[in-house]
Enzyme design. Structure first.
Site, PDB file in Angstrom:
ATOM      1  N   LYS A 120       0.793  -1.044   0.195  1.00  0.00           N
ATOM      2  CA  LYS A 120       0.237   0.289  -0.249  1.00  0.00           C
ATOM      3  C   LYS A 120       0.465   1.487   0.277  1.00  0.00           C
ATOM      4  O   LYS A 120      -0.184   2.425  -0.082  1.00  0.00           O
ATOM      5  CB  LYS A 120      -0.622   0.014   1.330  1.00  0.00           C
ATOM      6  CG  LYS A 120      -1.838  -1.265   0.858  1.00  0.00           C
ATOM      7  CD  LYS A 120      -2.724  -1.140   1.867  1.00  0.00           C
ATOM      8  CE  LYS A 120      -4.409  -2.118   1.493  1.00  0.00           C
ATOM      9  NZ  LYS A 120      -3.907  -3.244   2.026  1.00  0.00           N
TER      10      LYS A 120
HETATM   11  C1  LIG Z   1      -4.036  -4.356   1.693  1.00  0.00           C
HETATM   12  C2  LIG Z   1      -4.075  -6.037   1.509  1.00  0.00           C
HETATM   13  C3  LIG Z   1      -4.206  -6.987   0.115  1.00  0.00           C
HETATM   14  C4  LIG Z   1      -5.574  -6.867  -0.236  1.00  0.00           C
HETATM   15  O1  LIG Z   1      -5.369  -5.406  -1.114  1.00  0.00           O
HETATM   16  P1  LIG Z   1      -7.019  -4.390  -1.647  1.00  0.00           P
HETATM   17  O2  LIG Z   1      -6.502  -4.321  -3.045  1.00  0.00           O
HETATM   18  O3  LIG Z   1      -7.871  -4.096  -0.768  1.00  0.00           O
HETATM   19  O4  LIG Z   1      -7.305  -5.797  -2.788  1.00  0.00           O
HETATM   20  C5  LIG Z   1      -3.617  -7.900  -0.119  1.00  0.00           C
HETATM   21  N1  LIG Z   1      -2.485  -8.122   1.238  1.00  0.00           N
HETATM   22  C6  LIG Z   1      -1.767  -7.304   1.388  1.00  0.00           C
HETATM   23  C7  LIG Z   1      -0.251  -7.702   2.495  1.00  0.00           C
HETATM   24  C8  LIG Z   1      -2.983  -5.682   2.039  1.00  0.00           C
HETATM   25  O5  LIG Z   1      -2.087  -4.929   2.672  1.00  0.00           O
END
Ligand SMILES: *Cc1c(COP(=O)(O)O)cnc(C)c1O
Length: 469
Positions: A120
């Site tokens: 993210k």
């Molecule tokens: C947020 C997250 C996901 C999922 O991502 P999305 O965009 O919500 O599908 C997968 N793995 C990790 C480590 C995350 O932080």
């Protein structure tokens, strides 16, 4: 309107707003009609342009891709500086290293080299700088409210901590994020950071978030903005590594065949970015969607029915989601950009109905990696390939192994550093000391700053007012 401009004009999936430009779309977050913002057209990249993109560094590629969707909303030299600053905080020049996973035949995209060690950061370092830039130009303040299942919150906080004109409020489910995830959020000392631990699940947090954002007088008077994956800028920043990753895999294989990308999914944000990249012409044959036991999305792609299920806590908490907030964007394209249809389906879903869609989409395949598969995959990749996976990435790798595509190489997105989830890794490999990261060790023992509240609109609004007024 010229073709070029239509990529940088934004409309709502529910058809209720006049087109707005990129910066207005970013500041709006959720569309004011309750829908999600999408560009009014998606550019298709020529072979020639794509060829020139293969030689670029990650920040250069990010600039080229994203500026198509920014248009004249931000002068190019400013935008270039903004993109460069966003990726300078990563601990490697490659930003997203792509490596072969031992002799397994799979490739891994290491998306965890940013400040909070999860994918993210790729979007939220950019979004934080973008918010600060827009506020500086326009004046005014921004109060961010977000709901997180763990990683979004810390990545958002690290994207805006200490930035002028911005306060951030992050809700997370009390007791349902990992202790390290909580440390990454609630130990940040900057006074513009406010952590709210709610008594409920992540879905409760998302619901109350939508309720607060739908309280338009409050939203307007409080200058509320969103950082959840509903914000278009986040999707946009993630489009980049689908191009980057497929170029790097093709380079390594020394052949130009399209690849498969396997994406561990919760809110459908990351994989929707892959869908945009594929529509733009990135060499991606298929997107393989991987869920844990919270399988609303894998059920949808396998049956055509989108129906709620119970939320189960798993080893991959950032995917413990049963209502995927970005799914509406995909639905919009799936029903042929018919916003009246999207509105009808989403309003029905909000009232408890299922969404049923005929036919299939060969851009996608989907599978579910349960807890046993996740643990077995972490163990196997460590013992056989000396690759230590985090439990989210492991869900993806487990599904990639279960659903190979004949003659097509798969790139698995590794969305977090295993050091963020030491308990799950220890459960799999029997050794707690393997999954460590120095940035996390430093947080242990620091005091937590958080407020515990119920997931009720009024309680959240009153708390924000008490701080902002
Ligand atoms: C947020 C997250 C996901 C999922 O991502 P999305 O965009 O919500 O599908 C997968 N793995 C990790 C480590 C995350 O932080």
């Amino acid at each position: 309107m010229t073709m070029k401009q239509s990529f940088s004009q934004y409309i709502s999936t529910r058809g209720g707003i006049a087109p707005i430009n990129f910066t207005d779309a970013v500041m709006m977050g959720l569309a004011t009609d309750g829908g999600l913002l999408v560009p009014s057209a998606i550019p298709v990249i020529s072979e020639e342009t794509m060829e020139s993109w293969r030689a670029l560094s990650y920040p250069e590629l990010a600039f080229e891709i994203m500026r198509l969707f920014v248009g004249d909303a931000i002068p190019e030299s400013d935008f270039k500086a903004l993109v460069d600053a966003s990726y300078a905080t990563f601990d490697t020049k490659e930003v997203v290293p792509i490596r072969a996973a031992g002799m397994s035949g799979l490739y891994i995209a290491e998306l965890y080299h940013g400040p909070t060690l999860a994918f993210k950061d790729v979007a939220l370092q950019f979004l934080g700088n973008l918010f600060a830039y827009v506020l500086k130009k326009r004046g005014g303040r921004l109060n961010i409210l977000g709901a997180t299942s763990g990683d979004t919150g810390s990545a958002a906080i690290h994207g805006v901590r200490g930035k002028d004109g911005i306060e951030i409020f992050i809700m997370y489910p009390e007791g349902r994020v990992s202790p390290l995830q909580e440390l990454q959020m609630a130990t940040v000392p900057d006074s513009n950071v406010h952590c709210i631990a709610i008594n409920g699940t992540f879905d409760d947090g998302q619901r109350v978030l939508k309720e607060v954002f739908n309280d338009l007088p409050f939203k307007t008077s409080m200058h509320l903005g969103a950082v959840n994956s509903v914000n278009w800028a986040r999707i946009l920043a993630q489009v980049v590594y689908y191009f980057w990753g497929s170029f790097r895999v093709q380079e390594s294989l020394q052949e130009r065949k399209p690849i498969q990308v396997c994406v561990p999914t919760g809110n459908f944000g990351d994989i929707f970015a892959g869908y945009v990249a594929r529509r733009m012409g990135a060499p991606i044959r298929r997107l393989l969607l991987a869920t844990n036991e919270n399988d609303i999305l894998s059920r949808f792609f396998n049956t055509g029915v989108y129906s709620r299920g119970e939320v189960h806590p798993t080893l991959s908490p950032s995917m413990d989601i049963q209502v995927a907030s970005n799914f509406e964007r995909y639905l919009y394209y799936r029903v042929g950009e018919d916003s009246a249809k999207v509105k009808e389906l989403m309003e029905g879903f909000a009232k408890g109905q299922n969404i049923c869609i005929d036919g299939s989409d060969d851009a996608f395949a989907a599978g579910c990696g349960n807890t046993a598969m996740t643990l077995a995959t972490i163990r196997k990749y460590w013992t056989e390939h000396k690759v230590l996976l985090d439990p989210h990435g492991a869900v993806g790798v487990a599904v990639a192994e279960a659903k190979p595509l004949e003659g097509v190489t798969t790139l698995c997105l590794e969305t977090a550093h295993p050091g963020k989830f030491p308990a799950a890794v220890a459960q799999a490999v029997g050794d707690e000391s393997l999954a460590v990261h120095p940035a996390l060790e430093k947080l242990k023992g620091l005091p937590l700053r958080k407020t515990i509240l119920n997931p009720e609109r009024k309680e959240i609004e009153d708390f924000m007012k008490s701080i902002l007024e």
